[in-house]
Design an enzyme around this catalytic site. Structure first.
Site, PDB file in Angstrom:
ATOM      1  N   TYR A 149       0.774  -1.138  -0.006  1.00 20.03           N
ATOM      2  CA  TYR A 149       0.039   0.019  -0.025  1.00 20.03           C
ATOM      3  C   TYR A 149       1.012   1.203  -0.015  1.00 20.03           C
ATOM      4  O   TYR A 149       1.824   1.285   0.776  1.00 20.03           O
ATOM      5  CB  TYR A 149      -0.697   0.162   1.306  1.00 20.03           C
ATOM      6  CG  TYR A 149      -1.747   1.268   1.284  1.00 20.03           C
ATOM      7  CD1 TYR A 149      -2.995   1.225   0.661  1.00 20.03           C
ATOM      8  CD2 TYR A 149      -1.363   2.230   2.344  1.00 20.03           C
ATOM      9  CE1 TYR A 149      -3.965   2.187   0.978  1.00 20.03           C
ATOM     10  CE2 TYR A 149      -2.280   3.160   2.481  1.00 20.03           C
ATOM     11  CZ  TYR A 149      -3.592   3.309   1.660  1.00 20.03           C
ATOM     12  OH  TYR A 149      -4.227   4.592   2.110  1.00 20.03           O
ATOM     13  N   ASP A 170       9.475   2.434  -0.797  1.00 19.58           N
ATOM     14  CA  ASP A 170       8.340   3.316   0.069  1.00 19.58           C
ATOM     15  C   ASP A 170       8.845   3.123   1.776  1.00 19.58           C
ATOM     16  O   ASP A 170       8.442   1.825   2.230  1.00 19.58           O
ATOM     17  CB  ASP A 170       6.939   2.810  -0.152  1.00 19.58           C
ATOM     18  CG  ASP A 170       5.886   3.557   0.726  1.00 19.58           C
ATOM     19  OD1 ASP A 170       6.178   4.120   1.715  1.00 19.58           O
ATOM     20  OD2 ASP A 170       4.842   3.377   0.438  1.00 19.58           O
ATOM     21  N   LYS A 191       4.543   9.971   7.684  1.00 18.23           N
ATOM     22  CA  LYS A 191       4.573  10.404   9.012  1.00 18.23           C
ATOM     23  C   LYS A 191       5.519  10.611  10.133  1.00 18.23           C
ATOM     24  O   LYS A 191       5.637  11.446  11.134  1.00 18.23           O
ATOM     25  CB  LYS A 191       3.183   9.824   9.907  1.00 18.23           C
ATOM     26  CG  LYS A 191       3.457   8.316   9.504  1.00 18.23           C
ATOM     27  CD  LYS A 191       2.095   7.664   9.246  1.00 18.23           C
ATOM     28  CE  LYS A 191       2.155   6.248   8.520  1.00 18.23           C
ATOM     29  NZ  LYS A 191       0.976   6.017   7.622  1.00 18.23           N
TER      30      LYS A 191
HETATM   31  N1  HOZ Z   1      -1.655   1.144   6.937  1.00 18.12           N
HETATM   32  C1  HOZ Z   1      -2.199   2.454   6.765  1.00 18.12           C
HETATM   33  C2  HOZ Z   1      -0.852   3.293   7.052  1.00 18.12           C
HETATM   34  N2  HOZ Z   1      -0.115   2.948   6.027  1.00 18.12           N
HETATM   35  C3  HOZ Z   1      -3.029   2.580   8.034  1.00 18.12           C
HETATM   36  C4  HOZ Z   1      -3.568   4.047   8.267  1.00 18.12           C
HETATM   37  C5  HOZ Z   1      -4.964   4.199   7.747  1.00 18.12           C
HETATM   38  O1  HOZ Z   1      -5.320   3.736   6.509  1.00 18.12           O
HETATM   39  O2  HOZ Z   1      -5.801   4.938   8.292  1.00 18.12           O
END
Ligand code: HOZ
Length: 432
Positions: free
Chosen positions: A145, A240, A268
């Protein structure tokens, strides 16, 4: 039974005015049943919900809270920045310091551009790769993702797979055609895609250690293989590191695993919890970005002074305190070993993956090496386990397809608490 009355009330209200009552789908608890908790505050290793329940925290804002919540060094940096105003939309000294700091810590980055999220960083990185190479297609991996940019919502992990929508509605066929997908850890598939799309692939984008189908580790030689395939095909390698950067080591997964990307995306973590992202890499590639080059990318809030202050304080602290890394790994190993012992006592054999301060417990006995094997997990059982842990004061990611993130703030007592909760929860849900 937990009293979650106030969370329930808020959720009912939220559902009327926010799609699904949440601002990001995974939070809705749809994959685990029950209703989401509304969080009021957090400090150190603990989260507190609106009803005053305390939980040991294993999400840590999906990575950034390496030092735990509301760390005094970061709080102070933000407090000091506030009187100078919150945003200018103009260059600042602290952006230069932040760029220097990132370049100093991540060897492959020679120039860096700040953005506001990991999604933005990944969207920009593939545009730059396309602008630089003059090619259109990208290769991504099933279950990885890279945020919610159109090009990435093809066989996507994280919330997309949790909600059963790995291919999102609203993504045009034209965009989808330019995203090729391969299985994670399968070099032969990548090679085949590069051969059958010769001269057309601008970039391969990959999570060096996957966090978005649960924690999945790269097989020996996989990342090195991608590097050499990229070199053979004049394709850029984008790592990433939105979740792994500055978490798995101070130079990210690339330092830990000794792999040199052309571009890196960060998220983040470099805001210390504030909304920040960045992308960076080789000078000649980054010089394609406007105003030097022809790849356009911009943002009023990019390099926001408050976010920069928080992030810079965090990165400097990490650089000056390497013991944070050894300690978080030590904590994580204790948690993982405890779980293994619990399973042994209970006659269970579920799969645990772990690297550094990231880990997952998959409700499958299969080795988890890619999306297909991750999906052999019993998600219903995971949902029961999640709720049983919550009842025992442990807050896990509300999906089987997310990694857990350990902070430096967990005490010996918290570790014990976690291991005991894991034992009881496994016993309850596995019917032992
Ligand atoms: N896996 C996501 C962060 N890369 C979770 C955060 C989200 O989608 O709220």
């Amino acid at each position: 039974m937990l009293n979650t009355h106030k969370s329930q009330e808020l959720f009912n209200k939220a559902k009327e005015i926010i799609p699904g009552g949440v601002n990001s789908p995974v939070r809705a608890f749809k994959a685990v049943g029950g209703n989401p908790l509304f969080i009021k505050s957090a400090k150190g290793a603990y989260l507190y919900d609106e009803d005053g329940n305390q939980y040991i925290e294993l999400i840590n804002s999906w990575g950034p809270m390496i030092l735990g919540h509301a760390h005094p060094v970061i709080e102070e940096a933000i407090r000091n920045a506030i009187p100078n105003s919150l945003s200018y939309g103009a260059p600042t000294r602290i952006e230069v310091e932040m760029a220097e700091q990132i370049i100093g810590m991540v060897k492959s980055i020679e120039k860096v551009r700040m953005v506001n999220s990991g999604t933005e960083a990944c969207m920009a990185a593939i545009r730059v790769a396309r602008g630089y190479t003059g090619k259109s297609k990208i290769i991504k991996f099933e279950g990885c993702y890279h945020g919610h940019g159109d090009s990435f919502l093809i066989a996507a992990g994280s919330g997309a797979v949790t909600m059963g929508t790995p291919d999102s509605a609203g993504v045009t066929q034209g965009v989808a055609n330019d995203t090729l997908t391969a299985k994670y850890n399968n070099l032969a598939e990548v090679e085949q895609l590069l051969e059958s799309n010769k001269g057309q692939v601008a970039a391969i984008i990959v999570e060096p250690v996957v966090g978005n189908m649960g924690c999945v580790l790269p097989a020996k030689g996989f990342l090195e293989g991608l590097r050499s395939l990229c070199d053979q095909h004049q394709t850029l390698l984008i790592l990433d590191e939105v979740m792994t950067g500055f978490r798995l080591s101070k130079g990210g997964a690339q330092e830990l695993l000794n792999i040199q990307p052309d571009l890196t995306t960060l998220g983040k973590i470099i805001g210390g919890g504030m909304p920040v992202g960045a992308y960076g890499g080789r000078k000649e590639i980054m010089d394609c970005v406007a105003p030097v080059g022809k790849v356009y990318q911009a943002g009023t809030l990019s390099g926001n002074p408050i976010a920069m202050s928080a992030g810079l304080a965090m990165l400097r602290y990490l650089e000056q305190h390497p013991e944070v890394y050894t300690n978080t790994v030590h904590i994580t190993k204790q948690l993982v070993n405890g779980m293994r012992e619990n399973m042994k006592k209970l006659g269970l054999n579920y799969t645990i993956t772990q690297l550094g301060s990231m880990f997952s417990l998959f409700f499958t006995e299969a080795a988890v090496t890619d999306f297909d094997s991750a999906k052999t997990s019993n998600t219903e059982l995971f949902g029961k386990y999640f709720r049983a842990m919550l009842e025992r004061g442990v807050y896990l990611a509300p999906s089987q397809y997310e990694s857990l993130f350990v902070s430096n703030a967990l005490s010996e007592a918290d570790i014990k608490h976690y291991i005991q909760a894991n034992y009881e929860a496994l016993k309850e849900v596995a019917g032992k």
